[in-house]
Write an enzyme that holds these catalytic residues in place. Structure first.
Site, mmCIF file in Angstrom:
data_model
loop_
_atom_site.group_PDB
_atom_site.id
_atom_site.type_symbol
_atom_site.label_atom_id
_atom_site.label_comp_id
_atom_site.label_asym_id
_atom_site.label_seq_id
_atom_site.Cartn_x
_atom_site.Cartn_y
_atom_site.Cartn_z
ATOM 1 N N GLU A 96 0.843 -1.170 0.038
ATOM 2 C CA GLU A 96 0.120 0.082 -0.060
ATOM 3 C C GLU A 96 0.956 1.224 -0.010
ATOM 4 O OE1 GLU A 96 -3.757 -2.004 2.406
ATOM 5 O OE2 GLU A 96 -2.265 -0.739 3.446
ATOM 6 N N CYS A 109 3.271 8.442 1.028
ATOM 7 C CA CYS A 109 3.918 7.651 1.860
ATOM 8 C C CYS A 109 4.189 6.266 1.277
ATOM 9 C CB CYS A 109 3.116 7.599 3.013
ATOM 10 S SG CYS A 109 3.407 6.574 4.327
ATOM 11 N N CYS A 116 6.825 -6.771 6.786
ATOM 12 C CA CYS A 116 7.794 -6.359 7.387
ATOM 13 C C CYS A 116 8.510 -7.459 8.450
ATOM 14 C CB CYS A 116 7.545 -5.415 8.274
ATOM 15 S SG CYS A 116 8.760 -4.312 9.147
ATOM 16 N N CYS A 120 7.365 -4.766 16.024
ATOM 17 C CA CYS A 120 6.782 -3.788 16.589
ATOM 18 C C CYS A 120 5.560 -4.248 16.933
ATOM 19 C CB CYS A 120 6.970 -2.293 16.001
ATOM 20 S SG CYS A 120 8.250 -1.884 15.087
ATOM 21 N N CYS A 123 2.328 -1.998 15.844
ATOM 22 C CA CYS A 123 2.072 -1.861 13.988
ATOM 23 C C CYS A 123 1.354 -3.215 13.381
ATOM 24 C CB CYS A 123 3.456 -1.642 13.594
ATOM 25 S SG CYS A 123 3.475 -1.224 11.853
ATOM 26 N N CYS A 341 -0.340 5.920 9.869
ATOM 27 C CA CYS A 341 0.627 5.381 10.509
ATOM 28 C C CYS A 341 0.378 3.841 11.058
ATOM 29 C CB CYS A 341 1.543 5.951 11.194
ATOM 30 S SG CYS A 341 2.243 7.282 10.563
HETATM 31 N N1 SAH Z 1 9.892 0.720 9.539
HETATM 32 C C1 SAH Z 1 9.762 2.086 9.695
HETATM 33 C C2 SAH Z 1 8.984 2.804 8.635
HETATM 34 C C3 SAH Z 1 7.527 2.244 8.797
HETATM 35 S S1 SAH Z 1 6.438 2.778 10.241
HETATM 36 C C4 SAH Z 1 9.976 2.653 10.889
HETATM 37 O O1 SAH Z 1 9.598 1.924 11.856
HETATM 38 O O2 SAH Z 1 10.034 3.836 10.958
HETATM 39 C C5 SAH Z 1 6.021 4.407 9.852
HETATM 40 C C6 SAH Z 1 5.971 5.165 11.332
HETATM 41 O O3 SAH Z 1 4.475 4.852 11.971
HETATM 42 C C7 SAH Z 1 6.810 4.622 12.525
HETATM 43 O O4 SAH Z 1 7.103 5.784 13.243
HETATM 44 C C8 SAH Z 1 6.007 3.835 13.426
HETATM 45 O O5 SAH Z 1 6.759 3.822 14.667
HETATM 46 C C9 SAH Z 1 4.661 4.339 13.226
HETATM 47 N N2 SAH Z 1 3.707 3.302 13.692
HETATM 48 C C10 SAH Z 1 3.748 2.419 13.594
HETATM 49 N N3 SAH Z 1 2.475 1.654 13.963
HETATM 50 C C11 SAH Z 1 1.773 2.746 14.484
HETATM 51 C C12 SAH Z 1 0.457 2.985 14.883
HETATM 52 N N4 SAH Z 1 -0.455 2.000 15.239
HETATM 53 N N5 SAH Z 1 -0.108 4.273 15.381
HETATM 54 C C13 SAH Z 1 0.892 5.200 15.125
HETATM 55 N N6 SAH Z 1 2.083 5.208 14.603
HETATM 56 C C14 SAH Z 1 2.505 4.133 14.316
#
Ligand code: SAH
Length: 348
Positions: A96, A109, A116, A120, A123, A341
């Site tokens: 996406e 974006c 991945c 985390c 996420c 995000c």
């Molecule tokens: N792997 C990379 C890029 C993808 S995540 C990274 O970790 O930076 C993009 C952003 O969204 C990151 O800052 C991540 O921490 C944040 N993110 C992930 N899950 C989220 C959520 N449920 N709510 C808000 N931000 C989130």
């Protein structure tokens, strides 16, 4: 029986390799430049559209190569103007990408991997297995698709790119850098690297490598906690790539690039919403010039994580500002279409 040869993705070739291909096939090297322009500047999906090239040459290309162009399968539009593209790849996998409009800007974006490999806990993408890395042309195509949408719906070109879609860009380092090269080169989109941000969950070795290459784009780090124990509990890979390693890599990054770092940070109820957490963040910010984006949490169903209350956010802002650290509170965009995000999980 005719042997089935796997044809090569023509966009994996450099301009020089393409020129060489034509010379080896008894044509002029210049033909390579013509085809290259069709592939990158004109985003040709087939060889047939290359009208300034003879039918014979197009047949030669068809029998040797494929163009693995992405296909935007589905477009969802949010009530706030955000657009989410479901992007089908040549092998039928889907990623996406998101177009985020503001008054004066359009930000793309984009995804760097299918799924991945990091874990985390907050996420949605981490629940998808990492299937494969995206190729440079697949990353580039996502950007072109959003640029076209920006022109169509907002009457202006794309202005910024963030690598904050699916995947960890630094775990697909070479292809992400190749894609950025193409996005910034005059033969591609000619965009300034200053308008590009690579967001990483923090892979120290790769941050150093990037610093050594003195890249010109911006770096964002998804920090979320400056206390190892807490960070490891929400981002388990922190057990092996801990904050001390990250800090050292970021200091190195700054010394080489003189480019300020952005920390992405979500404040969660009961996890990192105390004064002690904010103080640790201030300490961490001291190691290299940086700013903090406090981002809103986008729930991903299981209730384990909840956005902290406004008081906690105010406490963070006050603590950071008192120490002269720039802080911005970011509202989410595109939540109603799962485009915010951490919500990208192919739920279409
Ligand atoms: N792997 C990379 C890029 C993808 S995540 C990274 O970790 O930076 C993009 C952003 O969204 C990151 O800052 C991540 O921490 C944040 N993110 C992930 N899950 C989220 C959520 N449920 N709510 C808000 N931000 C989130």
């Amino acid at each position: 029986m005719e042997e089935k040869v796997k044809k090569k993705d023509i966009r994996a070739l450099t301009l020089d390799q393409l020129r060489e291909f034509f010379v080896n096939n008894g044509d002029k090297a210049f033909r390579g430049n013509q085809v290259y322009e069709w592939l990158w500047q004109k985003s040709a999906h087939t060889f047939d559209v290359m009208t300034n090239i003879s039918k014979e040459t197009r047949d030669l290309l068809t029998s040797n190569f494929v163009i693995n162009h992405i296909k935007v399968d589905q477009i969802q539009r949010s009530s706030d103007g955000t657009i989410k593209n479901a992007v089908r790849l040549h092998d039928d996998l889907v990623v996406e990408s998101v177009l985020i409009p503001t008054k004066s800007r359009t930000t793309a974006c984009v995804s760097s991997q299918v799924g991945c490999s990091l874990d985390c806990k907050f996420c949605a993408t981490s629940r998808l297995k990492r299937m494969r890395n995206l190729n440079p042309d697949e990353i580039y195509d996502q950007v072109v698709a959003i640029d076209n949408e920006s022109r169509l719906y907002f009457d202006r070109p794309l202005s910024n790119i963030v690598f904050m879609g699916m995947g960890e860009p630094l775990m697909n380092y070479n292809n992400v850098l190749k894609a950025i090269d193409k996005i910034t080169s005059p033969e591609g989109l000619g965009m300034s690297p200053k308008r590009i941000t690579v967001s990483t969950s923090g892979v120290p070795k790769m941050i150093k490598k990037m610093a050594d290459e003195e890249v010109k784009f911006n770096l964002a780090v998804s920090l979320h906690s400056a206390i190892d124990e807490i960070r490891t509990s929400i981002m388990p890979f922190n057990a092996t790539m801990n904050l001390a390693d990250l800090r050292e890599a970021l200091q190195y990054w700054y010394s080489k690039t003189k480019n300020r770092i952005t920390y992405e940070y979500v404040v969660w109820k009961g996890i990192n919403d105390s004064q002690k957490d904010a103080d640790a963040l201030v300490q961490f910010c001291r190691f290299a010039p940086s700013k903090v984006n406090l981002i809103e949490y986008n729930p991903i169903d299981d209730g384990q994580f909840q956005q902290a209350n406004d008081k906690a956010i105010e406490m963070y802002v006050a603590t950071l500002e008192r120490k002269g650290i720039t802080v911005t509170v970011r509202r989410s965009r595109g939540k109603d279409i799962d485009a915010a995000c951490g919500q990208l999980a192919n739920k279409i």
